[in-house]
Motif scaffolding. Structure first.
Motif, PDB file in Angstrom:
ATOM      1  N   PHE A  96       0.810  -1.226   0.000  1.00 35.17           N
ATOM      2  CA  PHE A  96       0.000   0.000   0.000  1.00 35.17           C
ATOM      3  C   PHE A  96       0.847   1.283   0.000  1.00 35.17           C
ATOM      4  CE2 PHE A  96      -4.595  -1.056   1.499  1.00 35.17           C
ATOM      5  CZ  PHE A  96      -4.601  -2.265   0.831  1.00 35.17           C
ATOM      6  N   LYS A  97       2.169   1.142   0.013  1.00 38.37           N
ATOM      7  CA  LYS A  97       3.047   2.345  -0.017  1.00 38.37           C
ATOM      8  C   LYS A  97       2.670   3.266  -1.170  1.00 38.37           C
ATOM      9  CE  LYS A  97       7.076   0.534  -0.574  1.00 38.37           C
ATOM     10  NZ  LYS A  97       8.468   0.077  -0.679  1.00 38.37           N
ATOM     11  N   VAL A  98       2.159   2.668  -2.244  1.00 36.29           N
ATOM     12  CA  VAL A  98       1.809   3.440  -3.437  1.00 36.29           C
ATOM     13  C   VAL A  98       0.747   4.503  -3.142  1.00 36.29           C
ATOM     14  CG1 VAL A  98       2.459   1.658  -5.087  1.00 36.29           C
ATOM     15  CG2 VAL A  98       0.166   1.607  -4.074  1.00 36.29           C
ATOM     16  N   GLY A 142      -0.258  -6.295 -11.405  1.00 41.73           N
ATOM     17  CA  GLY A 142      -0.894  -6.579 -10.121  1.00 41.73           C
ATOM     18  C   GLY A 142      -0.046  -7.417  -9.184  1.00 41.73           C
ATOM     19  N   ARG A 143      -0.309  -7.246  -7.884  1.00 43.80           N
ATOM     20  CA  ARG A 143       0.312  -8.095  -6.854  1.00 43.80           C
ATOM     21  C   ARG A 143      -0.780  -8.517  -5.892  1.00 43.80           C
ATOM     22  NH1 ARG A 143       4.435  -4.854  -3.778  1.00 43.80           N
ATOM     23  NH2 ARG A 143       5.474  -6.756  -3.119  1.00 43.80           N
ATOM     24  N   GLU A 152       2.873 -12.226  -7.966  1.00 44.93           N
ATOM     25  CA  GLU A 152       2.325 -11.505  -9.108  1.00 44.93           C
ATOM     26  C   GLU A 152       0.871 -11.930  -9.324  1.00 44.93           C
ATOM     27  OE1 GLU A 152       4.909 -11.574 -12.474  1.00 44.93           O
ATOM     28  OE2 GLU A 152       3.360 -10.613 -13.708  1.00 44.93           O
ATOM     29  N   PHE A 153       0.057 -10.987  -9.749  1.00 42.40           N
ATOM     30  CA  PHE A 153      -1.376 -11.251  -9.920  1.00 42.40           C
ATOM     31  C   PHE A 153      -1.758 -10.957 -11.362  1.00 42.40           C
ATOM     32  CE2 PHE A 153      -5.729  -9.486  -9.864  1.00 42.40           C
ATOM     33  CZ  PHE A 153      -6.418 -10.538  -9.296  1.00 42.40           C
ATOM     34  N   GLN A 154      -2.388 -11.956 -11.988  1.00 38.73           N
ATOM     35  CA  GLN A 154      -2.741 -11.759 -13.400  1.00 38.73           C
ATOM     36  C   GLN A 154      -4.194 -12.091 -13.706  1.00 38.73           C
ATOM     37  OE1 GLN A 154       0.353 -14.122 -15.234  1.00 38.73           O
ATOM     38  NE2 GLN A 154       1.459 -12.247 -15.781  1.00 38.73           N
ATOM     39  N   PRO A 193     -10.142 -15.901  -2.658  1.00 38.00           N
ATOM     40  CA  PRO A 193     -10.673 -15.792  -1.293  1.00 38.00           C
ATOM     41  C   PRO A 193      -9.567 -15.270  -0.378  1.00 38.00           C
ATOM     42  CG  PRO A 193     -10.869 -18.042  -2.158  1.00 38.00           C
ATOM     43  CD  PRO A 193     -10.091 -17.273  -3.152  1.00 38.00           C
ATOM     44  N   ARG A 194      -9.939 -14.576   0.717  1.00 37.62           N
ATOM     45  CA  ARG A 194      -8.948 -14.133   1.731  1.00 37.62           C
ATOM     46  C   ARG A 194      -7.766 -13.422   1.085  1.00 37.62           C
ATOM     47  NH1 ARG A 194      -9.987 -19.460   2.021  1.00 37.62           N
ATOM     48  NH2 ARG A 194      -8.110 -19.932   0.836  1.00 37.62           N
ATOM     49  N   SER A 195      -8.024 -12.362   0.370  1.00 35.29           N
ATOM     50  CA  SER A 195      -6.899 -11.775  -0.371  1.00 35.29           C
ATOM     51  C   SER A 195      -6.874 -10.266  -0.327  1.00 35.29           C
ATOM     52  CB  SER A 195      -6.947 -12.228  -1.826  1.00 35.29           C
ATOM     53  OG  SER A 195      -8.101 -11.704  -2.444  1.00 35.29           O
ATOM     54  N   VAL A 196      -5.659  -9.752  -0.441  1.00 36.46           N
ATOM     55  CA  VAL A 196      -5.420  -8.312  -0.612  1.00 36.46           C
ATOM     56  C   VAL A 196      -4.667  -8.170  -1.931  1.00 36.46           C
ATOM     57  CG1 VAL A 196      -4.316  -6.247   0.339  1.00 36.46           C
ATOM     58  CG2 VAL A 196      -5.196  -8.000   1.897  1.00 36.46           C
ATOM     59  N   THR A 197      -5.186  -7.318  -2.815  1.00 35.49           N
ATOM     60  CA  THR A 197      -4.602  -7.176  -4.146  1.00 35.49           C
ATOM     61  C   THR A 197      -4.357  -5.701  -4.428  1.00 35.49           C
ATOM     62  OG1 THR A 197      -5.856  -9.097  -4.883  1.00 35.49           O
ATOM     63  CG2 THR A 197      -5.017  -7.653  -6.612  1.00 35.49           C
TER      64      THR A 197
END
Ligand code: AHR
Length: 496
Positions: A373-375, A444-445, A468-470, A485-489
């Protein structure tokens, strides 16, 4: 589809003050000693006594502000015991936290050196509960005065020629409880008195923070704003997400699905608290000159089995990562009033970003959320409309998703998305308005895990970490995102 995020890319709702990503370190358990300070003679590699592994990990978070020395400890702390040659510093009993001996080796010089090494702003909490006006006044003089005075001279004798720049100063902590069990009328008068002698020396300007309410003590807020609002720059709020009850909080790991759900009921109560406290503040301060600072927040569970109950040591799981995500989103949404927040606490205490065991160190799932979340630091909060499916259990309901979007100084858009559902994924349609015709490069992450209580351990320190999230695709100009499920992206969208 019910999960939708409509982002107006050209309309801003204010700036997300990076200080809402602040932290808190108290003389409690193994936070300061072992967690941060090991001393120059330690076999654990260190920089002037601060352990190097923790320092390097914290630097990556770009911590904006760090609160110290407490907490309840602050109203028992006498700063003069913590300066001068370490071997002759007074030893005291830490009555609040485990009754252990406090040797005062980590004091004002060490804390301000840590802040310099981290490149963050110090936020010091002064002692109102058991300290004097003179003691508080002299502390500020010691740290910030560059001229000729007994305190400035003493600082020089103790090895620091230049004063330190110091902005954030808290006048007491939890004075409704561990800081003196005061009534708001009494504390409001004491606040007015003590803050008078918190002086601005030279160019230094102190931002004065009054002790605010516990949770839903709206009367405290009312009295403080009415009687002392004009003497403060900010007022604090403390709220912890405790699943179960204070006497039976539940464990950090091995919990049930019901406890998972209850944790988010408790965490999202932050929204109601901020809304209601802000409404009171609005009546006395419609221009929003006085900030609300949530300088203690996070999860609070029963301590790990076999550990000192006074040390508040708890594990940290993917559940905590989601609590961090949804709470930070709540702060984003209130960025007109909430200008700082400090998660409790930095290392080895409550919802920590780092745990240590002797020379070993690990990063918790909460650490990864702060890193991802630094962004959002100091970015423009984009005016967005969120609609979410509901997430239900035993007749109770919560929004299943929590989402927030910001634009940074380079024009990049960052979208953070939390899926609280312990079992099912979530489809989200992201609609970007204001840049029609443009196209975006998306990166994405994701932070997710298979088990509800997935965590990092000293044996497996990287069991939970971002990848990495795609799972997204453009569909008729909108981005369809499939959350685990149970995720922060976190998605980064760069206009091409
Ligand atoms: O963070 C632990 C304790 O919680 C703090 O010392 C106190 O301010 C609060 O009650």
């Amino acid at each position: 589809m019910a999960n939708r995020l409509l982002i107006n890319t050209d309309v801003t709702n204010g700036i997300i003050d990076k200080n809402i990503y602040g932290h808190f370190a108290e003389h409690l358990g193994r936070c300061i000693y072992e967690g941060l300070w090991v001393g120059e003679e330690s076999p654990i590699p260190n920089v002037n006594g601060i352990r190097s592994d923790v320092l390097e990990a914290l630097k990556k978070l770009q911590i904006p502000v760090l609160r110290w020395p407490g907490g309840c400890f602050a109203d028992e702390y006498h700063w003069k015991d913590g300066v001068g040659p370490r071997e002759s510093r007074k030893r005291m009993v830490n009555t609040h936290w485990g009754g252990v001996v406090e040797n005062n080796h980590f004091g004002t010089h060490e804390f301000l050196m840590l802040c310099e090494l981290l490149g963050c702003e110090p936020y010091i909490s002064g002692n109102v509960g058991s300290g004097t006006v003179q003691e508080m006044s002299e502390w500020v003089e010691y740290m910030t005065f560059d001229g000729v005075s007994p305190m400035a001279e003493w600082r020089r004798q103790n090895g620091r020629e230049e004063s330190w720049p110091l902005k954030y100063f808290g006048v007491g902590n939890e004075n409704w409880g561990c800081g003196g069990n005061m009534r708001p009328e009494y504390y409001a008068d004491l606040y007015r008195q003590y803050q008078t002698y918190v002086r601005n020396y030279g160019e230094n300007r102190i931002y004065k923070i009054a002790c605010g309410p516990n949770t839903d003590d709206y009367r405290w807020m009312e009295v403080l704003m009415r009687e002392a609002g004009r003497f403060m720059d900010a007022i604090s709020l403390h709220y912890y997400a405790v699943p179960g009850t204070w006497t039976n909080k539940g464990a950090a790991t091995g919990f049930t699905e019901e406890e998972w759900f209850d944790t988010f009921v408790k965490a999202t109560y932050m929204e109601e608290l901020i809304t209601k406290h802000s409404a009171i503040m609005d009546r006395y301060d419609p221009e929003k000159r006085v900030a609300l600072i949530v300088d203690e927040w996070g999860t609070w569970y029963t301590v790990e089995p076999g550990t000192n109950p006074g040390f508040l040591y708890q594990q940290n799981t993917i559940r905590d990562a989601l609590v961090a995500g949804v709470t930070l989103h709540i702060f984003h949404n209130h960025c007109d009033r909430v200008k700082m927040a400090n998660i409790a606490q930095l290392v080895n205490v409550l919802q920590s970003v780092i745990l240590t065991e002797g020379e070993k160190m690990l990063l918790t799932p909460t650490y990864h959320v702060f890193e991802m979340f630094k962004v959002h630091h100091d970015a423009e909060l984009l005016c967005s409309h969120v609609s979410s499916d509901s997430y239900e259990m035993n007749g109770r309901s919560l929004p299943k998703t929590s989402m927030s979007a910001s634009k940074d100084a380079q024009g990049r858009i960052h979208v953070s998305l939390c899926n609280l559902d312990h079992r099912d994924g979530a489809e989200v349609l992201v609609d970007l308005r204001g840049t029609e015709g443009g196209s975006y490069q998306v990166h994405g992450r994701e932070l997710t895990a298979d088990a509800l209580d997935a965590r990092n351990t000293f044996e497996q320190p990287e069991a939970v970490k971002p990848s990495e999230f795609q799972s997204f695709a453009w569909e008729n100009g909108r981005l369809r995102v499939t959350l685990s499920p149970r995720s922060v992206t976190v998605l980064e969208l760069v206009c091409e």
